[in-house]
Design an enzyme around this catalytic site. Structure first.
Site, PDB file in Angstrom:
ATOM      1  N   LYS A  46       0.827  -1.214   0.000  1.00 12.50           N
ATOM      2  CA  LYS A  46       0.000   0.000   0.000  1.00 12.50           C
ATOM      3  C   LYS A  46       0.866   1.271   0.000  1.00 12.50           C
ATOM      4  CE  LYS A  46      -4.058  -2.178   2.205  1.00 12.50           C
ATOM      5  NZ  LYS A  46      -5.074  -2.035   3.282  1.00 12.50           N
ATOM      6  N   TYR A  76     -12.196  -2.398  -4.073  1.00 10.53           N
ATOM      7  CA  TYR A  76     -12.743  -2.601  -2.726  1.00 10.53           C
ATOM      8  C   TYR A  76     -14.276  -2.569  -2.715  1.00 10.53           C
ATOM      9  CZ  TYR A  76      -8.258  -2.489  -0.228  1.00 10.53           C
ATOM     10  OH  TYR A  76      -7.014  -2.789   0.285  1.00 10.53           O
ATOM     11  N   PHE A  91     -15.814   2.846   6.761  1.00 10.30           N
ATOM     12  CA  PHE A  91     -14.449   3.265   6.455  1.00 10.30           C
ATOM     13  C   PHE A  91     -14.152   3.276   4.954  1.00 10.30           C
ATOM     14  CE2 PHE A  91     -14.400  -1.308   7.461  1.00 10.30           C
ATOM     15  CZ  PHE A  91     -13.832  -1.833   6.312  1.00 10.30           C
ATOM     16  N   ARG A 131      -1.447 -14.237   4.192  1.00 15.33           N
ATOM     17  CA  ARG A 131      -2.199 -13.625   5.293  1.00 15.33           C
ATOM     18  C   ARG A 131      -1.425 -13.746   6.609  1.00 15.33           C
ATOM     19  NH1 ARG A 131      -6.681 -10.405   4.100  1.00 15.33           N
ATOM     20  NH2 ARG A 131      -6.868 -10.520   6.361  1.00 15.33           N
ATOM     21  N   THR A 152      -5.364  -7.215  10.560  1.00 19.14           N
ATOM     22  CA  THR A 152      -5.726  -5.968   9.872  1.00 19.14           C
ATOM     23  C   THR A 152      -5.280  -4.742  10.661  1.00 19.14           C
ATOM     24  OG1 THR A 152      -7.652  -7.116   8.969  1.00 19.14           O
ATOM     25  CG2 THR A 152      -7.663  -4.704   8.851  1.00 19.14           C
ATOM     26  N   ARG A 201       2.635  -6.235   9.057  1.00 21.63           N
ATOM     27  CA  ARG A 201       1.883  -5.115   9.639  1.00 21.63           C
ATOM     28  C   ARG A 201       2.444  -4.706  11.000  1.00 21.63           C
ATOM     29  NH1 ARG A 201      -4.002  -7.103   7.324  1.00 21.63           N
ATOM     30  NH2 ARG A 201      -4.111  -5.664   5.568  1.00 21.63           N
ATOM     31  N   ASN A 260      -2.098   0.349   6.672  1.00 25.27           N
ATOM     32  CA  ASN A 260      -1.637  -0.926   7.232  1.00 25.27           C
ATOM     33  C   ASN A 260      -0.776  -1.744   6.281  1.00 25.27           C
ATOM     34  OD1 ASN A 260      -3.685  -1.793   5.601  1.00 25.27           O
ATOM     35  ND2 ASN A 260      -4.803  -2.909   7.179  1.00 25.27           N
ATOM     36  N   HIS A 304      -2.095  -5.402   1.368  1.00 28.45           N
ATOM     37  CA  HIS A 304      -3.349  -6.100   1.117  1.00 28.45           C
ATOM     38  C   HIS A 304      -3.023  -7.525   0.719  1.00 28.45           C
ATOM     39  CE1 HIS A 304      -7.235  -7.235  -0.578  1.00 28.45           C
ATOM     40  NE2 HIS A 304      -6.539  -7.789  -1.549  1.00 28.45           N
ATOM     41  N   GLU A 363      -9.491 -10.750  -7.848  1.00 27.24           N
ATOM     42  CA  GLU A 363      -8.539  -9.645  -7.628  1.00 27.24           C
ATOM     43  C   GLU A 363      -7.355  -9.709  -8.586  1.00 27.24           C
ATOM     44  OE1 GLU A 363      -9.574  -9.054  -2.867  1.00 27.24           O
ATOM     45  OE2 GLU A 363      -7.557  -9.672  -3.453  1.00 27.24           O
TER      46      GLU A 363
HETATM   47  P1  GDP Z   1      -7.731  -7.020   5.369  1.00 26.69           P
HETATM   48  O1  GDP Z   1      -8.228  -8.143   4.509  1.00 26.69           O
HETATM   49  O2  GDP Z   1      -6.929  -7.498   6.559  1.00 26.69           O
HETATM   50  O3  GDP Z   1      -6.977  -5.970   4.579  1.00 26.69           O
HETATM   51  O4  GDP Z   1      -9.000  -6.279   6.002  1.00 26.69           O
HETATM   52  P2  GDP Z   1     -10.487  -6.032   5.424  1.00 26.69           P
HETATM   53  O5  GDP Z   1     -10.667  -6.766   4.119  1.00 26.69           O
HETATM   54  O6  GDP Z   1     -11.443  -6.299   6.514  1.00 26.69           O
HETATM   55  O7  GDP Z   1     -10.507  -4.461   5.157  1.00 26.69           O
HETATM   56  C1  GDP Z   1      -9.865  -3.885   4.039  1.00 26.69           C
HETATM   57  C2  GDP Z   1      -9.057  -2.694   4.501  1.00 26.69           C
HETATM   58  O8  GDP Z   1      -9.958  -1.707   5.006  1.00 26.69           O
HETATM   59  C3  GDP Z   1      -8.101  -2.973   5.656  1.00 26.69           C
HETATM   60  O9  GDP Z   1      -6.853  -3.438   5.255  1.00 26.69           O
HETATM   61  C4  GDP Z   1      -7.996  -1.608   6.333  1.00 26.69           C
HETATM   62  O10 GDP Z   1      -7.033  -0.791   5.662  1.00 26.69           O
HETATM   63  C5  GDP Z   1      -9.373  -1.027   6.119  1.00 26.69           C
HETATM   64  N1  GDP Z   1     -10.218  -1.276   7.315  1.00 26.69           N
HETATM   65  C6  GDP Z   1     -10.772  -2.444   7.690  1.00 26.69           C
HETATM   66  N2  GDP Z   1     -11.482  -2.311   8.837  1.00 26.69           N
HETATM   67  C7  GDP Z   1     -11.361  -1.016   9.175  1.00 26.69           C
HETATM   68  C8  GDP Z   1     -11.873  -0.242  10.264  1.00 26.69           C
HETATM   69  O11 GDP Z   1     -12.591  -0.721  11.144  1.00 26.69           O
HETATM   70  N3  GDP Z   1     -11.545   1.082  10.271  1.00 26.69           N
HETATM   71  C9  GDP Z   1     -10.749   1.635   9.307  1.00 26.69           C
HETATM   72  N4  GDP Z   1     -10.463   2.926   9.388  1.00 26.69           N
HETATM   73  N5  GDP Z   1     -10.247   0.937   8.269  1.00 26.69           N
HETATM   74  C10 GDP Z   1     -10.548  -0.367   8.208  1.00 26.69           C
HETATM   75 MG    MG Z   2      -9.666  -8.156   3.019  1.00 31.51          MG
END
Ligand code: GDP
Ligand code: MG
Length: 141
Positions: free
Chosen positions: A11, A51, A59, A87, A93, A104, A114, A117, A128
């Site tokens: 990212k 996304y 968010f 992962r 996350t 991370r 973070n 992805h 994807e």
């Molecule tokens: P990942 O698969 O671990 O990347 O997480 P997710 O697929 O749940 O979410 C996608 C991305 O959205 C994450 O990597 C974060 O950058 C962001 N994100 C997810 N949950 C939150 C949240 O509760 N608050 C905020 N600000 N960002 C979030």
């Molecule tokens: Mg995800």
């Protein structure tokens, strides 16, 4: 063990910190091979499309803004259990919850910024990968 492919993105925060090579090194040391790669500054439309599953989440806007804030490195990783392995390397996350030694934990500043992805399942990995790479640009490793 299943030979899999997964979509990984370094990212904008991690590209700006100049740790692309350190992150690639972790993939390689874990036995994941880079089957495709490119740097790209995503447009808002591209980030929103990528996304789309999160578009109802509170968010979503912040996430899209962040993903367009600078160039990213996008890669396809190939290897045994590549989806789960990536992962595991990434960590949770929220970097506050990420296990020590994960990408991370070491490079991410916040749940928004973070660092990486990674696809979360075989079906999403296929979608994807196709979102960013035509099949002719993914090389069997
Ligand atoms: P990942 O698969 O671990 O990347 O997480 P997710 O697929 O749940 O979410 C996608 C991305 O959205 C994450 O990597 C974060 O950058 C962001 N994100 C997810 N949950 C939150 C949240 O509760 N608050 C905020 N600000 N960002 C979030
Ligand atoms: Mg995800």
């Amino acid at each position: 063990m299943a030979l899999e492919r997964t979509l990984s993105i370094v990212k904008p925060d991690a590209v700006a910190k100049n740790v692309v090579g350190e992150i690639y090194s972790r993939f390689e040391k874990a036995g994941l091979k880079i089957a495709a790669a490119k740097m790209k500054h995503l447009s808002r439309k591209e980030a929103e499309g990528f996304y789309a599953v999160h578009r109802e989440r509170p968010f979503f806007n912040a996430l899209v803004e962040f993903m367009c804030s600078g160039p990213v490195m996008i890669q396809v990783l190939e290897g045994d259990n590549a989806i789960a392995k990536n992962r595991e390397l990434m960590g949770a996350t929220n970097p506050k919850d990420a296990a020590p030694g994960t990408i991370r934990a070491d490079f991410a500043d916040s749940i928004d910024a973070n660092a990486v992805h990674g696809s979360d399942a075989a079906e999403t990995a296929a979608v994807e990968i196709a979102y960013f790479f035509p099949s002719t640009e993914v090389y069997a490793r």
